[in-house]
Design a protein around this motif. Structure first.
Motif, PDB file in Angstrom:
ATOM      1  N   UNK A   2      67.864  48.039 -41.603  1.00  0.00           N
ATOM      2  CA  UNK A   2      67.127  46.926 -42.488  1.00  0.00           C
ATOM      3  C   UNK A   2      66.000  47.463 -42.789  1.00  0.00           C
ATOM      4  N   UNK A   3      65.235  46.448 -43.447  1.00  0.00           N
ATOM      5  CA  UNK A   3      63.376  46.182 -43.558  1.00  0.00           C
ATOM      6  C   UNK A   3      63.077  44.950 -43.650  1.00  0.00           C
ATOM      7  N   UNK A   4      62.405  44.477 -42.825  1.00  0.00           N
ATOM      8  CA  UNK A   4      61.795  42.982 -43.092  1.00  0.00           C
ATOM      9  C   UNK A   4      60.746  43.055 -43.910  1.00  0.00           C
ATOM     10  N   UNK A   5      60.401  41.376 -44.202  1.00  0.00           N
ATOM     11  CA  UNK A   5      59.898  41.100 -45.287  1.00  0.00           C
ATOM     12  C   UNK A   5      59.062  40.287 -44.416  1.00  0.00           C
ATOM     13  N   UNK A   6      57.550  39.893 -44.721  1.00  0.00           N
ATOM     14  CA  UNK A   6      56.979  38.736 -44.075  1.00  0.00           C
ATOM     15  C   UNK A   6      55.889  39.074 -44.610  1.00  0.00           C
ATOM     16  N   UNK A   7      55.221  37.301 -45.227  1.00  0.00           N
ATOM     17  CA  UNK A   7      54.532  37.362 -45.585  1.00  0.00           C
ATOM     18  C   UNK A   7      53.033  36.728 -45.244  1.00  0.00           C
ATOM     19  N   UNK A   8      51.730  37.254 -45.827  1.00  0.00           N
ATOM     20  CA  UNK A   8      50.950  36.851 -44.830  1.00  0.00           C
ATOM     21  C   UNK A   8      50.089  37.134 -46.357  1.00  0.00           C
ATOM     22  N   UNK A  16      46.246  25.248 -48.967  1.00  0.00           N
ATOM     23  CA  UNK A  16      47.729  24.557 -48.456  1.00  0.00           C
ATOM     24  C   UNK A  16      47.730  24.307 -46.457  1.00  0.00           C
ATOM     25  N   UNK A  17      47.615  23.363 -46.186  1.00  0.00           N
ATOM     26  CA  UNK A  17      46.797  23.590 -44.095  1.00  0.00           C
ATOM     27  C   UNK A  17      48.411  24.151 -43.803  1.00  0.00           C
ATOM     28  N   UNK A  18      49.391  23.540 -44.612  1.00  0.00           N
ATOM     29  CA  UNK A  18      50.941  23.505 -43.699  1.00  0.00           C
ATOM     30  C   UNK A  18      51.318  24.778 -43.965  1.00  0.00           C
ATOM     31  N   UNK A  19      50.894  25.939 -45.032  1.00  0.00           N
ATOM     32  CA  UNK A  19      51.279  26.474 -45.491  1.00  0.00           C
ATOM     33  C   UNK A  19      50.658  28.369 -44.369  1.00  0.00           C
ATOM     34  N   UNK A  20      49.493  27.420 -44.575  1.00  0.00           N
ATOM     35  CA  UNK A  20      48.075  28.445 -44.041  1.00  0.00           C
ATOM     36  C   UNK A  20      48.617  28.331 -42.731  1.00  0.00           C
ATOM     37  N   UNK A  21      48.833  27.126 -41.672  1.00  0.00           N
ATOM     38  CA  UNK A  21      49.437  27.518 -40.957  1.00  0.00           C
ATOM     39  C   UNK A  21      50.712  28.289 -40.263  1.00  0.00           C
ATOM     40  N   UNK A  25      51.204  31.341 -37.494  1.00  0.00           N
ATOM     41  CA  UNK A  25      51.576  31.209 -36.474  1.00  0.00           C
ATOM     42  C   UNK A  25      51.944  32.603 -35.665  1.00  0.00           C
ATOM     43  N   UNK A  26      52.659  33.505 -36.719  1.00  0.00           N
ATOM     44  CA  UNK A  26      53.359  34.733 -36.148  1.00  0.00           C
ATOM     45  C   UNK A  26      52.526  35.818 -36.428  1.00  0.00           C
ATOM     46  N   UNK A  27      52.240  37.141 -35.803  1.00  0.00           N
ATOM     47  CA  UNK A  27      50.786  38.073 -36.065  1.00  0.00           C
ATOM     48  C   UNK A  27      51.824  38.653 -36.894  1.00  0.00           C
ATOM     49  N   UNK A  28      53.303  38.777 -37.444  1.00  0.00           N
ATOM     50  CA  UNK A  28      53.660  39.189 -37.871  1.00  0.00           C
ATOM     51  C   UNK A  28      53.754  38.611 -39.452  1.00  0.00           C
ATOM     52  N   UNK A  29      54.024  37.864 -39.625  1.00  0.00           N
ATOM     53  CA  UNK A  29      53.771  36.510 -40.888  1.00  0.00           C
ATOM     54  C   UNK A  29      55.015  36.042 -41.008  1.00  0.00           C
ATOM     55  N   UNK A  30      54.868  35.413 -41.996  1.00  0.00           N
ATOM     56  CA  UNK A  30      56.029  34.445 -42.500  1.00  0.00           C
ATOM     57  C   UNK A  30      57.233  35.017 -42.733  1.00  0.00           C
ATOM     58  N   UNK A  31      58.147  34.985 -42.325  1.00  0.00           N
ATOM     59  CA  UNK A  31      59.210  35.689 -43.335  1.00  0.00           C
ATOM     60  C   UNK A  31      59.833  35.345 -43.946  1.00  0.00           C
TER      61      UNK A  31
END
Length: 56
Positions: A2-8, A16-21, A25-31
């Motif tokens: 499988x291949x995981x995709x992350x948003x960066x 949006x501060x919540x989206x930016x955080x 938060x994770x060096x790989x990005x938001x899954x």
């Protein structure tokens, strides 16, 4: 297999501060999803952050 995709972030951080955080938060990005052999891409939406489509 499988291949995981992350948003960066690309360029300036989101307004949006919540989206930016969440994106930083994770060096790989938001899954946001995973693709597996012989299966369609499965996207994980994050409605509380405004990520409900690939365009977002």
């Amino acid at each position: 297999m499988s291949v995981n995709f992350d948003a960066r972030t690309a360029g300036s951080p989101p307004a949006d501060p919540a989206l930016a955080a969440a994106l930083t938060a994770d060096p790989d990005g938001l899954h946001i999803g995973q693709a597996r052999a012989h299966c369609d891409f499965l996207m994980r939406a994050h409605p509380q952050l405004g990520l409900t489509s690939m365009a977002a």
